[in-house]
Design a protein around this motif. Structure first.
Motif, PDB file in Angstrom:
ATOM      1  N   ALA A 152      37.391 -10.320 -25.737  1.00 18.81           N
ATOM      2  CA  ALA A 152      36.378  -9.267 -25.909  1.00 18.81           C
ATOM      3  C   ALA A 152      36.734  -8.378 -27.100  1.00 18.81           C
ATOM      4  O   ALA A 152      35.867  -8.009 -27.903  1.00 18.81           O
ATOM      5  N   PHE A 153      38.004  -8.050 -27.221  1.00 14.61           N
ATOM      6  CA  PHE A 153      38.464  -7.247 -28.350  1.00 14.61           C
ATOM      7  C   PHE A 153      38.212  -7.975 -29.668  1.00 14.61           C
ATOM      8  O   PHE A 153      37.677  -7.410 -30.624  1.00 14.61           O
ATOM      9  N   SER A 154      38.585  -9.242 -29.716  1.00 14.63           N
ATOM     10  CA  SER A 154      38.428 -10.029 -30.935  1.00 14.63           C
ATOM     11  C   SER A 154      36.968 -10.129 -31.356  1.00 14.63           C
ATOM     12  O   SER A 154      36.638  -9.995 -32.542  1.00 14.63           O
ATOM     13  N   THR A 155      36.087 -10.348 -30.391  1.00 12.42           N
ATOM     14  CA  THR A 155      34.653 -10.444 -30.680  1.00 12.42           C
ATOM     15  C   THR A 155      34.122  -9.134 -31.256  1.00 12.42           C
ATOM     16  O   THR A 155      33.403  -9.128 -32.262  1.00 12.42           O
ATOM     17  N   MET A 203      36.020  -9.728 -39.827  1.00 12.30           N
ATOM     18  CA  MET A 203      37.042 -10.770 -39.725  1.00 12.30           C
ATOM     19  C   MET A 203      37.757 -10.597 -38.397  1.00 12.30           C
ATOM     20  O   MET A 203      37.702  -9.520 -37.801  1.00 12.30           O
ATOM     21  N   SER A 204      38.431 -11.643 -37.957  1.00  7.44           N
ATOM     22  CA  SER A 204      39.132 -11.557 -36.681  1.00  7.44           C
ATOM     23  C   SER A 204      40.355 -10.646 -36.812  1.00  7.44           C
ATOM     24  O   SER A 204      40.846 -10.405 -37.926  1.00  7.44           O
ATOM     25  N   PHE A 263      42.713 -10.155 -40.109  1.00  9.40           N
ATOM     26  CA  PHE A 263      42.964  -8.812 -40.611  1.00  9.40           C
ATOM     27  C   PHE A 263      44.463  -8.573 -40.755  1.00  9.40           C
ATOM     28  O   PHE A 263      44.939  -8.102 -41.779  1.00  9.40           O
ATOM     29  N   ARG A 264      45.219  -8.927 -39.721  1.00 12.26           N
ATOM     30  CA  ARG A 264      46.675  -8.733 -39.736  1.00 12.26           C
ATOM     31  C   ARG A 264      47.315  -9.564 -40.841  1.00 12.26           C
ATOM     32  O   ARG A 264      48.173  -9.079 -41.571  1.00 12.26           O
ATOM     33  N   VAL A 265      46.883 -10.802 -40.984  1.00 13.73           N
ATOM     34  CA  VAL A 265      47.416 -11.664 -42.050  1.00 13.73           C
ATOM     35  C   VAL A 265      47.107 -11.063 -43.417  1.00 13.73           C
ATOM     36  O   VAL A 265      47.959 -11.049 -44.308  1.00 13.73           O
ATOM     37  N   SER A 266      45.897 -10.550 -43.602  1.00 10.90           N
ATOM     38  CA  SER A 266      45.538  -9.960 -44.894  1.00 10.90           C
ATOM     39  C   SER A 266      46.354  -8.701 -45.177  1.00 10.90           C
ATOM     40  O   SER A 266      46.710  -8.436 -46.320  1.00 10.90           O
ATOM     41  N   LEU A 267      46.668  -7.928 -44.138  1.00 12.58           N
ATOM     42  CA  LEU A 267      47.520  -6.750 -44.324  1.00 12.58           C
ATOM     43  C   LEU A 267      48.908  -7.170 -44.811  1.00 12.58           C
ATOM     44  O   LEU A 267      49.460  -6.568 -45.730  1.00 12.58           O
TER      45      LEU A 267
END
Length: 77
Positions: free
Chosen positions: A28-31, A39-40, A44-48
């Motif tokens: 639910a959070f991811s959606t 973005m998922s 997002f974390r990977v891009s950071l």
């Protein structure tokens, strides 16, 4: 989603982050995150992490293309 963005800078699991900000499941959070941010949470974390390695400070947050505004062009008369 500002809380989620800040939490994604930590090493906490997505499940822990989802629970901490009030979602009943990681799904639910991811959606919701994808709908708002574009973005998922994982993307997002990977891009950071990529920004912090590649651009030094990593202070700028990834943004959806709809959030990016180009400056208005000016005619030189």
């Amino acid at each position: 989603m500002q809380l989620a963005r800040a939490a994604l800078r930590t090493e906490d699991s997505l499940t822990a982050i989802a629970d901490a900000i009030g979602y009943q499941s990681e799904s639910a959070f991811s959606t919701a995150f994808r709908r708002v941010v574009g973005m998922s949470p994982r993307e997002f974390r990977v891009s950071l992490r990529a920004q912090s390695r590649g651009l030094g400070s990593g202070n700028s947050l990834p943004m959806r293309s709809s959030e990016v505004h180009s400056p208005a062009s000016k005619d030189d008369d």
